[in-house]
Design a protein around this motif. Structure first.
Motif, PDB file in Angstrom:
ATOM      1  N   ASP A  62       0.861  -1.177   0.000  1.00 55.57           N
ATOM      2  CA  ASP A  62       0.000   0.000   0.000  1.00 55.57           C
ATOM      3  C   ASP A  62       0.902   1.233   0.000  1.00 55.57           C
ATOM      4  O   ASP A  62       2.074   1.152   0.393  1.00 55.57           O
ATOM      5  CB  ASP A  62      -0.885  -0.032   1.250  1.00 55.57           C
ATOM      6  N   THR A  66       1.751   3.596   4.406  1.00 51.64           N
ATOM      7  CA  THR A  66       2.642   2.434   4.400  1.00 51.64           C
ATOM      8  C   THR A  66       4.013   2.803   3.859  1.00 51.64           C
ATOM      9  O   THR A  66       5.039   2.436   4.445  1.00 51.64           O
ATOM     10  CB  THR A  66       2.042   1.284   3.568  1.00 51.64           C
ATOM     11  N   SER A 181      -2.443   0.752  -4.364  1.00 50.94           N
ATOM     12  CA  SER A 181      -2.897   1.926  -3.629  1.00 50.94           C
ATOM     13  C   SER A 181      -4.360   2.246  -3.880  1.00 50.94           C
ATOM     14  O   SER A 181      -4.860   2.078  -5.001  1.00 50.94           O
ATOM     15  CB  SER A 181      -2.041   3.138  -4.032  1.00 50.94           C
ATOM     16  N   ASP A 232      -9.466  -0.302  -3.438  1.00 53.69           N
ATOM     17  CA  ASP A 232      -9.446  -0.235  -1.978  1.00 53.69           C
ATOM     18  C   ASP A 232     -10.267  -1.391  -1.433  1.00 53.69           C
ATOM     19  O   ASP A 232     -11.149  -1.913  -2.117  1.00 53.69           O
ATOM     20  CB  ASP A 232     -10.026   1.103  -1.506  1.00 53.69           C
ATOM     21  N   LYS A 233      -9.924  -1.827  -0.216  1.00 51.38           N
ATOM     22  CA  LYS A 233     -10.644  -2.915   0.453  1.00 51.38           C
ATOM     23  C   LYS A 233     -10.701  -4.141  -0.467  1.00 51.38           C
ATOM     24  O   LYS A 233      -9.666  -4.618  -0.918  1.00 51.38           O
ATOM     25  CB  LYS A 233     -12.024  -2.431   0.902  1.00 51.38           C
ATOM     26  N   LYS A 236      -8.649  -4.343  -3.756  1.00 45.96           N
ATOM     27  CA  LYS A 236      -7.196  -4.521  -3.856  1.00 45.96           C
ATOM     28  C   LYS A 236      -6.800  -5.918  -4.351  1.00 45.96           C
ATOM     29  O   LYS A 236      -5.988  -6.021  -5.278  1.00 45.96           O
ATOM     30  CB  LYS A 236      -6.526  -4.179  -2.529  1.00 45.96           C
ATOM     31  N   VAL A 251       3.049  -8.964   1.591  1.00 42.06           N
ATOM     32  CA  VAL A 251       2.122  -7.860   1.381  1.00 42.06           C
ATOM     33  C   VAL A 251       2.163  -6.962   2.601  1.00 42.06           C
ATOM     34  O   VAL A 251       2.174  -7.431   3.731  1.00 42.06           O
ATOM     35  CB  VAL A 251       0.693  -8.385   1.112  1.00 42.06           C
ATOM     36  N   GLY A 253       0.611  -3.296   4.435  1.00 43.84           N
ATOM     37  CA  GLY A 253      -0.383  -2.228   4.475  1.00 43.84           C
ATOM     38  C   GLY A 253      -0.373  -1.572   5.834  1.00 43.84           C
ATOM     39  O   GLY A 253       0.493  -1.846   6.672  1.00 43.84           O
ATOM     40  N   ASP A 258      -6.566  -2.352   3.736  1.00 47.18           N
ATOM     41  CA  ASP A 258      -5.635  -3.341   3.206  1.00 47.18           C
ATOM     42  C   ASP A 258      -5.955  -4.758   3.690  1.00 47.18           C
ATOM     43  O   ASP A 258      -5.246  -5.702   3.334  1.00 47.18           O
ATOM     44  CB  ASP A 258      -4.199  -2.990   3.633  1.00 47.18           C
ATOM     45  N   MET A 261      -6.548  -7.516   1.039  1.00 41.75           N
ATOM     46  CA  MET A 261      -5.300  -7.805   0.334  1.00 41.75           C
ATOM     47  C   MET A 261      -4.406  -8.702   1.184  1.00 41.75           C
ATOM     48  O   MET A 261      -3.827  -9.685   0.683  1.00 41.75           O
ATOM     49  CB  MET A 261      -4.604  -6.480   0.009  1.00 41.75           C
TER      50      MET A 261
END
Length: 325
Positions: A62, A66, A181, A232-233, A236, A251, A253, A258, A261
């Motif tokens: 992210d 982040t 992002s 987003d959410k 992702k 990964v 975030g 995040d 993801m």
């Protein structure tokens, strides 16, 4: 638990290799640093049962909160407000609502009072009517001159030094690094390669509507008003699947935006590591999580231990926050 295994092996590796150069010098020698080092060592060592071939060493990050800061509000929104002000100087008729008038005046509180609908209105007006090339040139120019309203630092220097080191370390170990992002894809692409070493094709973000046109004999991609995709959410993991076509093995975030993801990536087979940057440092940055107007972190913080996700406490785990400090 995967995290515990990484942590124990990492502590042993660090203790046994005092002469090796530290790839993460801005990180304190706490549990998260040990876990990161051990994870990377385990997936890059051909003799390790956790070994992952370079082709599958995908790491996604992210951006806001982040890789760089996100307070007092997302930097793209601050850009959009300034852009509205510039447009209104030449054409005041664009200020068709109280939200747009507040943005043109630089009144952040009033501009945000309309919630998500107001944010989208400001972004629509400020980001449309340009070609992609013109828009990205405009963003780059803004970054050259604009300063953060609290720190006074250029936005390119509002990045987190520990995360810059992590990106570099991963690439040295043949990871492919990506940004995923909620911010606009063209906005982030305007600076990602210069600031993070991440090329435009490795940026995934929210996208406005665009169209192809030939203008004055020049083939052009134009930015129109309206949203095509929100990264987003739950968007992702969809964005990652669409652009990359495989689950990342690392990964990172910082918010519940995040969560999906992190959940999707770490549910894959083999070695996986989820990382959450927890903003706990009111002295050097900001301290916020559950009740923040940006970067809200509640579910991720609650479920991270059971899921084996690494929570990085900014105050405890980072020696420094900003580049050069």
């Amino acid at each position: 638990m995967i995290f515990a295994r990484f942590l124990l092996a990492g502590a042993m590796a660090i203790a046994g290799s005092p002469l090796l150069a530290d790839p993460l010098p801005s990180w304190n020698d706490t549990d998260p640093k040990a876990a990161l080092l051990t994870f990377v060592e385990s997936v890059t060592d051909p003799a390790s049962p956790e070994y992952v071939t370079p082709a599958d060493r995908v790491a996604v990050f992210d951006n806001d909160g982040t890789l760089w800061a996100e307070q007092p509000v997302y930097f793209q929104f601050l850009y959009a407000m300034e852009r509205i002000g510039e447009l209104a100087e030449s054409d005041p008729s664009i200020l068709t609502s109280d939200t747009l008038k507040a943005a043109a005046e630089g009144n952040l509180e009033a501009a945000l009072s309309g919630g998500e609908a107001a944010l989208l209105e400001i972004v629509n007006v400020s980001h449309s009517g340009l070609s992609v090339d013109e828009f990205q040139d405009n963003v780059a120019g803004w970054l050259d001159t604009a300063r953060h309203p609290v720190t006074g630092r250029p936005y390119r220097q509002m990045t987190y030094q520990p995360m810059l080191e992590l990106l570099s370390y991963l690439r040295d170990e043949e990871f492919e690094t990506y940004i995923v992002s909620g911010g606009g894809i063209h906005f982030v692409r305007a600076f990602a390669e210069e600031v993070y070493g991440i090329p435009p094709e490795n940026v995934i973000g929210s996208a406005g509507k665009t169209r192809y046109a030939v203008i004055d004999d020049v083939p052009t991609i134009l930015k129109d008003a309206g949203l095509a995709f929100i990264d987003d959410k739950e968007g992702k993991p969809v964005g990652i699947d669409t652009h990359i076509g495989k689950r990342p093995i690392l990964v990172a975030g910082n918010s519940d935006g995040d969560f999906a993801m992190l959940e999707w990536a770490t549910a894959g087979k083999g070695a996986r590591l989820g990382v959450i940057v927890h903003h706990t440092d009111a002295a050097r940055e900001w301290a916020y999580d559950r009740n923040s107007h940006v970067g809200q972190l509640a579910r991720g913080l609650d479920e991270a231990p059971a899921r084996g996700w690494l929570v990085v406490d900014m105050a405890q785990d980072w020696k420094s926050v900003w580049p050069g400090r």
